[in-house]
Design an enzyme around this catalytic site. Structure first.
Site, mmCIF file in Angstrom:
data_model
loop_
_atom_site.group_PDB
_atom_site.id
_atom_site.type_symbol
_atom_site.label_atom_id
_atom_site.label_comp_id
_atom_site.label_asym_id
_atom_site.label_seq_id
_atom_site.Cartn_x
_atom_site.Cartn_y
_atom_site.Cartn_z
ATOM 1 C CG HIS A 1 -5.591 -2.305 -0.107
ATOM 2 N ND1 HIS A 1 -4.574 -2.240 -1.033
ATOM 3 C CD2 HIS A 1 -5.195 -1.547 0.954
ATOM 4 C CE1 HIS A 1 -3.615 -1.469 -0.564
ATOM 5 N NE2 HIS A 1 -3.955 -1.040 0.641
ATOM 6 C CG ASP A 2 -6.504 -4.225 5.045
ATOM 7 O OD1 ASP A 2 -5.542 -3.511 4.706
ATOM 8 O OD2 ASP A 2 -7.313 -3.905 5.939
ATOM 9 N NE ARG B 1 -8.586 2.030 9.885
ATOM 10 C CZ ARG B 1 -7.454 1.655 9.334
ATOM 11 N NH1 ARG B 1 -6.834 2.454 8.478
ATOM 12 N NH2 ARG B 1 -6.901 0.503 9.625
ATOM 13 C CG ASP C 1 -5.982 -3.702 -3.807
ATOM 14 O OD1 ASP C 1 -6.847 -2.837 -3.603
ATOM 15 O OD2 ASP C 1 -4.777 -3.553 -3.522
ATOM 16 C CB SER D 1 -0.932 -0.050 1.214
ATOM 17 O OG SER D 1 -1.978 0.852 1.069
HETATM 18 C C1 LIG Z 1 -0.348 -2.033 7.091
HETATM 19 C C2 LIG Z 1 0.376 -1.517 8.114
HETATM 20 O O1 LIG Z 1 1.384 -1.096 7.853
HETATM 21 S S1 LIG Z 1 -0.195 -1.568 9.640
HETATM 22 C C3 LIG Z 1 -1.873 -1.325 9.725
HETATM 23 C C4 LIG Z 1 -2.598 -2.592 9.717
HETATM 24 N N1 LIG Z 1 -3.536 -2.648 10.730
HETATM 25 C C5 LIG Z 1 -4.779 -2.254 10.554
HETATM 26 O O2 LIG Z 1 -5.162 -1.810 9.500
HETATM 27 C C6 LIG Z 1 -5.638 -2.403 11.765
HETATM 28 C C7 LIG Z 1 -7.085 -2.413 11.460
HETATM 29 N N2 LIG Z 1 -7.342 -3.316 10.442
HETATM 30 C C8 LIG Z 1 -7.710 -4.584 10.669
HETATM 31 O O3 LIG Z 1 -7.963 -5.063 11.728
HETATM 32 C C9 LIG Z 1 -7.725 -5.319 9.396
HETATM 33 O O4 LIG Z 1 -9.011 -5.678 9.127
HETATM 34 C C10 LIG Z 1 -6.746 -6.470 9.357
HETATM 35 C C11 LIG Z 1 -6.432 -6.652 7.902
HETATM 36 C C12 LIG Z 1 -5.448 -6.069 10.012
HETATM 37 C C13 LIG Z 1 -7.251 -7.745 10.039
HETATM 38 O O5 LIG Z 1 -8.160 -8.422 9.245
HETATM 39 P P1 LIG Z 1 -9.033 -9.638 9.823
HETATM 40 O O6 LIG Z 1 -8.172 -10.587 10.580
HETATM 41 O O7 LIG Z 1 -9.809 -10.146 8.663
HETATM 42 O O8 LIG Z 1 -9.913 -8.975 10.911
HETATM 43 P P2 LIG Z 1 -11.315 -8.248 10.715
HETATM 44 O O9 LIG Z 1 -11.229 -7.257 9.624
HETATM 45 O O10 LIG Z 1 -12.370 -9.290 10.599
HETATM 46 O O11 LIG Z 1 -11.455 -7.454 12.067
HETATM 47 C C14 LIG Z 1 -11.426 -8.143 13.253
HETATM 48 C C15 LIG Z 1 -11.906 -7.247 14.373
HETATM 49 O O12 LIG Z 1 -13.242 -6.799 14.092
HETATM 50 C C16 LIG Z 1 -14.122 -7.200 15.153
HETATM 51 N N3 LIG Z 1 -15.394 -7.559 14.554
HETATM 52 C C17 LIG Z 1 -15.626 -8.553 13.672
HETATM 53 N N4 LIG Z 1 -16.944 -8.580 13.383
HETATM 54 C C18 LIG Z 1 -17.538 -7.605 14.074
HETATM 55 C C19 LIG Z 1 -18.872 -7.155 14.184
HETATM 56 N N5 LIG Z 1 -19.860 -7.700 13.508
HETATM 57 N N6 LIG Z 1 -19.132 -6.125 15.021
HETATM 58 C C20 LIG Z 1 -18.150 -5.527 15.724
HETATM 59 N N7 LIG Z 1 -16.844 -5.928 15.653
HETATM 60 C C21 LIG Z 1 -16.559 -6.955 14.831
HETATM 61 C C22 LIG Z 1 -13.461 -8.413 15.767
HETATM 62 O O13 LIG Z 1 -13.892 -8.606 17.092
HETATM 63 C C23 LIG Z 1 -11.987 -8.054 15.658
HETATM 64 O O14 LIG Z 1 -11.645 -7.215 16.731
HETATM 65 P P3 LIG Z 1 -10.124 -7.098 17.226
HETATM 66 O O15 LIG Z 1 -9.324 -6.551 16.053
HETATM 67 O O16 LIG Z 1 -10.165 -6.149 18.368
HETATM 68 O O17 LIG Z 1 -9.673 -8.474 17.602
HETATM 69 N N1 LIG Z 2 -5.207 -1.294 6.516
HETATM 70 C C1 LIG Z 2 -3.951 -0.770 6.207
HETATM 71 C C2 LIG Z 2 -3.780 -0.541 4.758
HETATM 72 C C3 LIG Z 2 -4.181 0.798 4.262
HETATM 73 O O1 LIG Z 2 -3.655 1.005 3.014
HETATM 74 C C4 LIG Z 2 -3.656 0.447 7.033
HETATM 75 O O2 LIG Z 2 -4.515 0.880 7.765
HETATM 76 O O3 LIG Z 2 -2.546 0.942 7.014
#
Ligand SMILES: CC(=O)SCCNC(=O)CCNC(=O)[C@H](O)C(C)(C)COP(=O)(O)OP(=O)(O)OC[C@H]1O[C@@H](n2cnc3c(N)ncnc32)[C@H](O)[C@@H]1OP(=O)(O)O
Ligand SMILES: N[C@@H](CCO)C(=O)O
Length: 498
Positions: free
Chosen positions: A358-359, A231, A325, A161
């Protein structure tokens, strides 16, 4: 019992417990805009060890909301670093082979200097006095960090990204400093659609009355709603329609019937609110404004041409896209591929099959490890060779040869003519022989039929040559037999230490 087994397995595959460190620049940082930033700090983490030759360093660049904590565990954290799937012993970014550096970007809010930092000129937070920064500035700051770690050349730079934009910027800005580059799920210039999504997010923040023109750090409430909304919008673009169906379908949240009002009905709404609220706890609204602006400004084309923009690239490149993506679609990665091809850059392309959108670059561990490991381990002589070769001339006194070996800590010295053409090689063993046999000139002891290799020869082939001939060092020569570098078994064993 199950828990114990889990902990042991986890530790083995992880870099384990890590801490964030801080690099304080002793000089000012001049930005692309012409403005100057003083007292810049860059937060960073490292995993693994820098080898003696300093040629195993890999820089990891994070996306919009990432930080320096890419792998391992911080004390009392519930989750490991954001790229734990890729970094650690035995993984593609193998901490037992490589020295991995991950830093928080300039403008960020996780330890590096950004709008929430103290402005040395006023002793107050910068707020909007923080200058607008670009991806080029972020990379310039990373270069200072890399240099401060005494690394002249990076084995690889990798990121997804906005991290991928930094990777591309690295190989454009510093073509001699990067051997291999892995831009993932990214683009060489932000598209109108990408800029549009960023602007909607920024407006969500700016129109929140608690934003207060960027001056909110000492207020009870900041622009929480605006940041959460930004966000939520952005998070939709990180997913795919298919993955949203898979995760939520049309499931309702804690009810059996829709409510016929504006309360929360669907699971997907609940999920987005959760993601928005979670983001507010870990991210700064002003940083969000500055970083999204840097993404919007990103354009590596020169005079409207990407081919022109890429004309000085020397690194090998592995472009990776994700089929689902739609934020940074594969077509944008293919544009990068074509422009690199047009410049005869050694480039390959891989497309991950994933429903995540994308993620996927944060989630598709299996495919990512496979592609990245293959690209990194396909090491050639030029990736590993020491280019600062000590050489000698044929008429050098044996005593001086011995002195040079001692002072340069080498056991092999190529003998070259005035044009740097290889004439022979002398080893420490040859020097011992010269004493035993009472020889007086280099010509009597040097090996004249030298076994050599080419810079594009694979390490596999070089290791085989060394084993078959029972030698521990190969000069690397060009087609005219001019010396380009040297490879020793030490260098190979450091790289392949597992
Ligand atoms: C890229 C970099 O350089 S760093 C930045 C990366 N990090 C992020 O973007 C953080 C936020 N993003 C995420 O969490 C992203 O979705 C990912 C890609 C990191 C993880 O993806 P996935 O494993 O598929 O997790 P998902 O998108 O399903 O989200 C899970 C969270 O949503 C919560 N959730 C899932 N369904 C629901 C719902 N219906 N209602 C409320 N919360 C929910 C889960 O409890 C979980 O919480 P937690 O993160 O506190 O454990
Ligand atoms: N989910 C990732 C990818 C964004 O491009 C982030 O928050 O950094």
């Amino acid at each position: 019992m199950k828990n114990i087994i889990y902990v042991v397995t986890m530790k083995k595959e992880s870099v384990g417990s890590v801490e964030t460190k801080f690099f304080n620049m002793d000089k000012d940082l001049k930005l692309e805009s012409g403005k100057i930033l003083k007292d810049v700090t860059i937060a960073y983490e490292t995993y693994g060890k820098l080898n003696k030759e300093k040629n195993n360093a890999i820089l990891v660049c994070h996306a919009l909301s990432g930080d320096a904590h890419a792998a391992g565990w911080h004390y009392e954290d519930k989750k490991p670093g954001w790229w734990e799937i890729l970094i650690g012993p035995g993984k593609a970014l193998d901490s037992e082979k490589y020295f991995i550096i991950s830093s928080n970007i300039l403008g960020g809010c996780s330890g590096s200097t950004g709008p929430s930092s103290i402005n040395p000129a006023t002793s107050k937070t910068y707020n909007l006095d923080f200058p607008v920064i670009t991806i080029k500035d972020m990379v310039k700051a990373q270069k200072k960090l890399v240099e401060n770690l005494n690394i002249d050349k990076l084995l690889a730079v990798v990121g997804g990204s906005m991290g991928g934009m930094q990777v591309l910027q690295w190989i454009v800005s510093y073509p001699d400093m990067v051997k291999k580059a892995i831009p993932i799920a990214t683009t060489a210039h932000s598209s109108p659609q990408q800029i549009a999504f960023n602007e909607v997010g920024r407006q969500a923040i700016i129109t929140d009355s608690h934003w207060n023109n960027g001056d909110y750090y000492d207020k009870e409430i900041g622009p929480r709603n605006g940041l959460a909304l930004a966000r939520m919008i952005a998070h939709i673009t990180y997913l795919s329609d298919e993955s949203m169906y898979e995760k939520f379908g049309r499931d309702l949240k804690d009810k059996k019937e829709v409510s016929y009002d504006f309360s929360m009905d669907f699971q997907v709404e609940s999920y987005l609110h959760y993601q928005g609220d979670a983001f507010v706890k870990r991210f700064d609204a002003n940083s969000y404004l500055y970083i999204t602006k840097a993404i919007d400004y990103f354009d590596l084309s020169s005079n409207g041409s990407l081919i022109e923009g890429f004309k000085n690239i020397k690194s090998k490149v592995q472009v990776i896209a994700i089929d689902s993506d739609w934020l940074y679609p594969p077509d944008q990665s293919k544009d990068i591929l074509m422009a690199l091809n047009a410049n005869s850059v050694d480039v390959s392309y891989a497309e991950l099959k994933s429903t995540y959108g994308h993620d996927a670059f944060l989630l598709e561990g299996g495919q990512l490890n496979y592609v990245v490991a293959n690209f990194l381990t396909n090491t050639l002589a030029e990736d590993l060779m020491d280019e600062n070769v000590s050489t000698i001339k044929k008429d050098m006194e044996l005593k001086d040869v011995a002195m040079l070996m001692m002072s340069d800590y080498v056991t092999h010295l190529p003998v070259v003519n005035e044009d740097n053409r290889l004439l022979g090689i002398v080893t420490a063993w040859d020097l011992s022989k010269s004493i035993a046999l009472n020889c007086s000139s280099l010509d009597e002891i040097m090996t004249k039929n030298v076994i050599t290799c080419k810079s594009d020869e694979t390490i596999d082939s070089i290791s085989r040559k060394m084993r078959e001939n029972d030698i521990s060092c190969l000069p690397v020569v060009d087609d005219d037999f001019k010396i380009e570098g040297i490879i020793t078994t030490d260098q190979i064993s450091h790289l392949l230490s597992d």
